[in-house]
Design an enzyme around this catalytic site. Structure first.
Site, mmCIF file in Angstrom:
data_model
loop_
_atom_site.group_PDB
_atom_site.id
_atom_site.type_symbol
_atom_site.label_atom_id
_atom_site.label_comp_id
_atom_site.label_asym_id
_atom_site.label_seq_id
_atom_site.Cartn_x
_atom_site.Cartn_y
_atom_site.Cartn_z
ATOM 1 N N HIS A 143 45.543 44.076 32.967
ATOM 2 C CA HIS A 143 46.099 45.179 33.697
ATOM 3 C C HIS A 143 46.809 46.636 33.522
ATOM 4 O O HIS A 143 46.521 48.260 33.997
ATOM 5 C CB HIS A 143 46.302 44.820 35.246
ATOM 6 C CG HIS A 143 45.533 44.222 36.236
ATOM 7 N ND1 HIS A 143 44.535 43.903 36.157
ATOM 8 C CD2 HIS A 143 45.776 42.750 36.542
ATOM 9 C CE1 HIS A 143 43.371 43.411 36.460
ATOM 10 N NE2 HIS A 143 44.314 41.873 36.884
ATOM 11 N N ASP A 180 39.040 37.057 33.224
ATOM 12 C CA ASP A 180 40.102 37.169 34.781
ATOM 13 C C ASP A 180 39.505 37.291 35.876
ATOM 14 O O ASP A 180 37.977 38.012 35.568
ATOM 15 C CB ASP A 180 40.574 37.715 34.274
ATOM 16 C CG ASP A 180 42.076 37.713 35.058
ATOM 17 O OD1 ASP A 180 43.000 37.125 34.800
ATOM 18 O OD2 ASP A 180 42.041 38.064 36.240
ATOM 19 N N HIS A 182 40.023 39.008 37.742
ATOM 20 C CA HIS A 182 39.926 40.251 38.431
ATOM 21 C C HIS A 182 39.847 41.564 37.629
ATOM 22 O O HIS A 182 39.074 40.901 36.680
ATOM 23 C CB HIS A 182 41.374 41.274 38.757
ATOM 24 C CG HIS A 182 41.968 39.442 39.783
ATOM 25 N ND1 HIS A 182 43.066 38.933 39.251
ATOM 26 C CD2 HIS A 182 42.066 39.691 40.444
ATOM 27 C CE1 HIS A 182 43.581 38.006 39.768
ATOM 28 N NE2 HIS A 182 43.226 38.866 40.938
ATOM 29 N N ASP A 268 41.791 32.819 37.345
ATOM 30 C CA ASP A 268 41.349 32.661 38.655
ATOM 31 C C ASP A 268 39.995 32.574 39.371
ATOM 32 O O ASP A 268 40.364 33.249 40.313
ATOM 33 C CB ASP A 268 42.953 33.797 38.757
ATOM 34 C CG ASP A 268 42.484 34.851 37.934
ATOM 35 O OD1 ASP A 268 41.647 34.994 37.174
ATOM 36 O OD2 ASP A 268 43.334 35.912 38.300
#
Ligand SMILES: [Zn+2]
Length: 377
Positions: A143, A180, A182, A268
């Site tokens: 991120h 991931d 996200h 995740d």
């Protein structure tokens, strides 16, 4: 040839402090102090399972080191590095930039080591001392944008390693596959106009960052076509994910013909994660790994470096990680005791809403394909 593995105990010392999940604790708001979601246990327990299961005996340890200023500044601004440096010297540390990414005193050197571990894995793979490698690092990185940390990330470990491979090792084309749950927004932003880095992110639609990672984010300028996003609906299981791998990710990487594949490996999307709502099993993550290894074998002699990102269930993540490492090594040491529980739930088959998203991405890639390599004659 063997699989490399990088881990350092200090990754467990990255201090995200007391929090209430991802919010600062605040008794007036009813937020009783607890631990931060991004706490050491998921990664530490994964490492300990690798050791206790005996899989460590089938891995080649890759030594870690701290990334230098020069290496970090290839993708981050001097102002960002300076803010982290200043806060790292404070008695209680600071925050990487968005208020949910705390780190303790001395956190700079741990963040440097996370990036340096991925660099060392890239070097080991490129040198041919290992076939492929997994960097179990903390804090995560995908991120983090040029001027700030974000979403528990301080420095963008994968982007730093990609620029190292290009600048220092002369690697021309790199594909980044980010599974991931996200969106890999930071990595995408750093290479958005770059025709030599393909970024493919498969994630749950509109989770984090908000309104990021839509199908129409396809890169710009010379990099048009070199960003691909697959925003799957909540509830997607192994069937939907593998459909996306087979229809989008594998063909896109194959067409791009990278010299190296780097994976942002978060767990995740696992079916028991507190920060997302997907259904992936440990067998699913192993199947993602098989597909990436196979397409890398076609394109670039199997050169794959995986960098650990998110994954927040401390009892389930270790088995997802072990499944990936077992696939990489070809050595099976342990079954996932949670598999029967999770695979017995409904929701793993491909559903129409998931197929619709994948079809939309396939159509978008057909309109704006990544630029193929220029073949010398
Ligand atoms: Zn994540």
């Amino acid at each position: 040839m063997a699989t490399g593995y990088a881990y350092h105990e200090v990754f467990g010392w990255h201090d995200t402090s007391s929090a209430t999940g991802l919010l600062p604790s605040d008794p007036a708001a009813g937020l009783q102090p607890y631990s931060h979601f991004e706490h050491p246990d998921t990664k530490r327990r994964m490492h300990e399972l690798v050791v206790v299961s005996g899989l460590i005996d089938h891995l080649v340890r890759v030594p870690t080191r701290e990334a230098t200023d020069e290496e970090i500044l290839r993708v981050h601004s001097p102002e960002h590095l300076e803010r982290i440096r200043t806060q790292s010297e404070l008695p209680k540390g600071g925050d990487a930039g968005d208020g949910i990414s705390p780190f303790g005193r001395g956190g700079l050197s741990i963040a440097r080591r996370a990036a340096g571990a991925v660099i060392e894995c890239v070097d080991a793979v490129l040198a041919g001392t290992v076939a492929d490698a997994y960097a179990l690092v903390r804090p995560p990185g995908h991120h983090a944008v040029a001027d700030s940390g974000m979403g528990f990330c301080i420095f963008n470990n994968v982007a730093i390693a990609v620029e190292h491979a290009r600048t220092v090792r002369g690697v021309e084309r790199i594909a980044v596959v980010d599974w991931d749950v996200h969106h890999g927004n930071g990595t995408q932003s750093m290479f958005y106009a770059d025709p030599d880095v393909l970024t493919v992110s498969i994630h749950q639609d509109n989770v984090f960052p908000p309104r990021s990672g839509a199908v129409d984010e396809r890169g710009e300028g010379a990099g048009r076509g070199c960003a691909i996003n697959i925003p799957l609906p909540p509830g997607t299981g192994d069937g939907g994910y593998l459909h996306a791998f087979d229809e989008v990710i594998v063909p896109a990487v194959r067409a791009f013909r990278p010299d190296l594949v780097v994976v942002s490996s978060g767990f995740d999307a696992g079916g028991m994660d507190p920060l997302a709502r997907q259904m992936v099993t440990s067998e699913g993550f192993a199947a993602f790994t098989r597909r990436v290894l196979d397409v890398a074998a076609e394109c670039c002699a199997g050169r794959v470096v995986m960098a650990h990102e998110g994954g927040y269930n401390p009892v389930f993540v270790p088995f997802c990680g072990l499944a990936v490492l077992q696939e990489m090594t070809g050595v099976h040491v342990l079954d996932d005791p949670f598999h029967a529980l999770l695979s017995g739930m409904t929701g793993h088959d491909l559903k129409p809403a998931e197929a619709d998203v994948v079809a939309e991405v396939v159509a978008s890639v057909a309109r704006d394909a990544p630029r193929p390599p220029v073949l010398s004659t």
